[in-house]
Design an enzyme around this catalytic site. Structure first.
Site, PDB file in Angstrom:
ATOM      1  N   LYS A   1      12.648 -36.495 -22.851  1.00 61.43           N
ATOM      2  CA  LYS A   1      12.193 -37.568 -21.964  1.00 61.43           C
ATOM      3  C   LYS A   1      13.189 -38.736 -21.956  1.00 61.43           C
ATOM      4  O   LYS A   1      14.073 -38.820 -22.822  1.00 61.43           O
ATOM      5  CB  LYS A   1      10.803 -38.026 -22.421  1.00 61.43           C
ATOM      6  CG  LYS A   1       9.728 -36.921 -22.348  1.00 61.43           C
ATOM      7  CD  LYS A   1       8.349 -37.453 -22.722  1.00 61.43           C
ATOM      8  CE  LYS A   1       7.291 -36.352 -22.639  1.00 61.43           C
ATOM      9  NZ  LYS A   1       5.901 -36.888 -22.813  1.00 61.43           N
TER      10      LYS A   1
ATOM     11  N   HIS B   1       8.720 -33.109 -23.836  1.00 55.40           N
ATOM     12  CA  HIS B   1       7.667 -32.266 -23.259  1.00 55.40           C
ATOM     13  C   HIS B   1       8.006 -30.813 -23.575  1.00 55.40           C
ATOM     14  O   HIS B   1       9.172 -30.422 -23.503  1.00 55.40           O
ATOM     15  CB  HIS B   1       7.600 -32.429 -21.731  1.00 55.40           C
ATOM     16  CG  HIS B   1       6.809 -31.315 -21.097  1.00 55.40           C
ATOM     17  ND1 HIS B   1       5.434 -31.337 -21.034  1.00 55.40           N
ATOM     18  CD2 HIS B   1       7.192 -30.113 -20.601  1.00 55.40           C
ATOM     19  CE1 HIS B   1       5.015 -30.202 -20.488  1.00 55.40           C
ATOM     20  NE2 HIS B   1       6.057 -29.438 -20.220  1.00 55.40           N
TER      21      HIS B   1
ATOM     22  N   TYR C   1       2.626 -32.981 -13.760  1.00 59.53           N
ATOM     23  CA  TYR C   1       1.515 -33.602 -14.480  1.00 59.53           C
ATOM     24  C   TYR C   1       0.216 -33.604 -13.672  1.00 59.53           C
ATOM     25  O   TYR C   1      -0.667 -34.433 -13.932  1.00 59.53           O
ATOM     26  CB  TYR C   1       1.899 -35.026 -14.903  1.00 59.53           C
ATOM     27  CG  TYR C   1       2.850 -35.080 -16.090  1.00 59.53           C
ATOM     28  CD1 TYR C   1       2.539 -34.456 -17.303  1.00 59.53           C
ATOM     29  CD2 TYR C   1       4.063 -35.764 -16.016  1.00 59.53           C
ATOM     30  CE1 TYR C   1       3.402 -34.507 -18.392  1.00 59.53           C
ATOM     31  CE2 TYR C   1       4.931 -35.829 -17.104  1.00 59.53           C
ATOM     32  CZ  TYR C   1       4.596 -35.199 -18.296  1.00 59.53           C
ATOM     33  OH  TYR C   1       5.450 -35.262 -19.378  1.00 59.53           O
TER      34      TYR C   1
ATOM     35  N   ASN D   1       6.873 -40.255 -26.249  1.00 60.28           N
ATOM     36  CA  ASN D   1       6.839 -39.316 -27.371  1.00 60.28           C
ATOM     37  C   ASN D   1       7.951 -38.264 -27.288  1.00 60.28           C
ATOM     38  O   ASN D   1       7.823 -37.172 -27.830  1.00 60.28           O
ATOM     39  CB  ASN D   1       5.446 -38.690 -27.495  1.00 60.28           C
ATOM     40  CG  ASN D   1       5.048 -37.908 -26.264  1.00 60.28           C
ATOM     41  OD1 ASN D   1       5.826 -37.824 -25.308  1.00 60.28           O
ATOM     42  ND2 ASN D   1       3.864 -37.327 -26.268  1.00 60.28           N
TER      43      ASN D   1
ATOM     44  N   GLU E   1       6.255 -24.157 -14.863  1.00 63.78           N
ATOM     45  CA  GLU E   1       7.183 -25.277 -15.055  1.00 63.78           C
ATOM     46  C   GLU E   1       8.640 -24.839 -14.861  1.00 63.78           C
ATOM     47  O   GLU E   1       9.447 -25.596 -14.318  1.00 63.78           O
ATOM     48  CB  GLU E   1       6.955 -25.899 -16.437  1.00 63.78           C
ATOM     49  CG  GLU E   1       5.585 -26.584 -16.525  1.00 63.78           C
ATOM     50  CD  GLU E   1       5.185 -27.041 -17.924  1.00 63.78           C
ATOM     51  OE1 GLU E   1       5.982 -26.837 -18.876  1.00 63.78           O
ATOM     52  OE2 GLU E   1       4.086 -27.598 -18.067  1.00 63.78           O
TER      53      GLU E   1
HETATM   54  P1  IDP Z   1       1.513 -33.113 -24.470  1.00 62.44           P
HETATM   55  O1  IDP Z   1       2.815 -33.677 -23.935  1.00 62.44           O
HETATM   56  O2  IDP Z   1       1.490 -33.161 -25.976  1.00 62.44           O
HETATM   57  O3  IDP Z   1       1.188 -31.756 -23.903  1.00 62.44           O
HETATM   58  P2  IDP Z   1      -0.574 -34.195 -22.731  1.00 62.44           P
HETATM   59  O4  IDP Z   1      -1.964 -34.457 -23.181  1.00 62.44           O
HETATM   60  O5  IDP Z   1      -0.337 -33.025 -21.821  1.00 62.44           O
HETATM   61  O6  IDP Z   1       0.347 -34.117 -24.031  1.00 62.44           O
HETATM   62  O7  IDP Z   1      -0.078 -35.523 -22.016  1.00 62.44           O
HETATM   63  C1  IDP Z   1       1.131 -35.527 -21.293  1.00 62.44           C
HETATM   64  C2  IDP Z   1       1.913 -36.763 -21.682  1.00 62.44           C
HETATM   65  O8  IDP Z   1       1.185 -37.933 -21.242  1.00 62.44           O
HETATM   66  C3  IDP Z   1       2.085 -36.986 -23.179  1.00 62.44           C
HETATM   67  O9  IDP Z   1       3.179 -36.262 -23.716  1.00 62.44           O
HETATM   68  C4  IDP Z   1       2.318 -38.489 -23.251  1.00 62.44           C
HETATM   69  O10 IDP Z   1       3.650 -38.821 -22.851  1.00 62.44           O
HETATM   70  C5  IDP Z   1       1.360 -38.978 -22.182  1.00 62.44           C
HETATM   71  N1  IDP Z   1       0.035 -39.322 -22.707  1.00 62.44           N
HETATM   72  C6  IDP Z   1      -0.957 -38.477 -23.071  1.00 62.44           C
HETATM   73  N2  IDP Z   1      -2.042 -39.136 -23.516  1.00 62.44           N
HETATM   74  C7  IDP Z   1      -1.733 -40.454 -23.405  1.00 62.44           C
HETATM   75  C8  IDP Z   1      -2.443 -41.665 -23.739  1.00 62.44           C
HETATM   76  O11 IDP Z   1      -3.587 -41.653 -24.203  1.00 62.44           O
HETATM   77  N3  IDP Z   1      -1.769 -42.834 -23.520  1.00 62.44           N
HETATM   78  C9  IDP Z   1      -0.516 -42.882 -23.003  1.00 62.44           C
HETATM   79  N4  IDP Z   1       0.179 -41.766 -22.688  1.00 62.44           N
HETATM   80  C10 IDP Z   1      -0.416 -40.576 -22.901  1.00 62.44           C
HETATM   81 MG    MG Z   2       0.601 -31.215 -21.964  1.00 56.85          MG
END
Ligand code: IDP
Ligand code: MG
Length: 137
Positions: A10, A117, A51, A114, A128
């Site tokens: 990212k 992805h 997304y 984080n 994807e």
């Molecule tokens: P993942 O990347 O671990 O699969 P997902 O639940 O699919 O997680 O969420 C996609 C992305 O959205 C996450 O990697 C993170 O960047 C963001 N995200 C998910 N939950 C939150 C939240 O509660 N607050 C802010 N950003 C979030």
């Molecule tokens: Mg996800």
């Protein structure tokens, strides 16, 4: 079981100079290979499809803004059980809860930023890869 998975480093990972560190961890897993790799600023249309499952959630719009804010590195990783394996290497979504030793656990603090992805199933990986590398799907 040889699989392919779609990984995005990212904008925070690129901006912080962590591309080599993260690619190195992927490359060092025995038998895994990086089979496509590109630095690119992701456009909103692709991110909205990527997304789609999160449309309507409070974090959705800030997530798309963040993901389109600067260059990312998109790659395909190929090898034994890479879908599950890359998710394990990356760690859980919240970097504070992610265990030390995982990418998110070692380098992240903020849920949105984080770092990585990775596709969460073979079905997601297929979708994807088609979205980010249509000529390789
Ligand atoms: P993942 O990347 O671990 O699969 P997902 O639940 O699919 O997680 O969420 C996609 C992305 O959205 C996450 O990697 C993170 O960047 C963001 N995200 C998910 N939950 C939150 C939240 O509660 N607050 C802010 N950003 C979030
Ligand atoms: Mg996800």
């Amino acid at each position: 079981m040889t699989q392919r998975t779609l990984v995005l480093l990212k904008p925070d990972a690129v901006q912080r100079g962590l591309v080599g560190e993260i690619l190195g961890r992927i490359e060092r897993k025995a038998g895994w290979s990086i089979t496509a790799l590109e630095l690119r600023t992701l456009d909103r249309a692709i991110l909205e499809q990527h997304y789609a499952e999160h449309v309507g959630k409070p974090f959705y719009q800030p997530l798309v803004d963040f993901m389109s804010s600067g260059p990312s590195v998109a790659l395909i990783v190929t090898g034994e059980r890479v879908v599950e394996g890359v998710r394990a290497l990356v760690g859980p979504t919240d970097p504070i809860a992610a265990p030390p030793g995982s990418v998110r656990g070692d380098f992240g603090t903020v849920v949105r930023e984080n770092l990585v992805h990775a596709s969460d199933s073979e079905e997601s990986a297929h979708r994807e890869i088609k979205l980010f590398f249509p000529r390789l799907a």
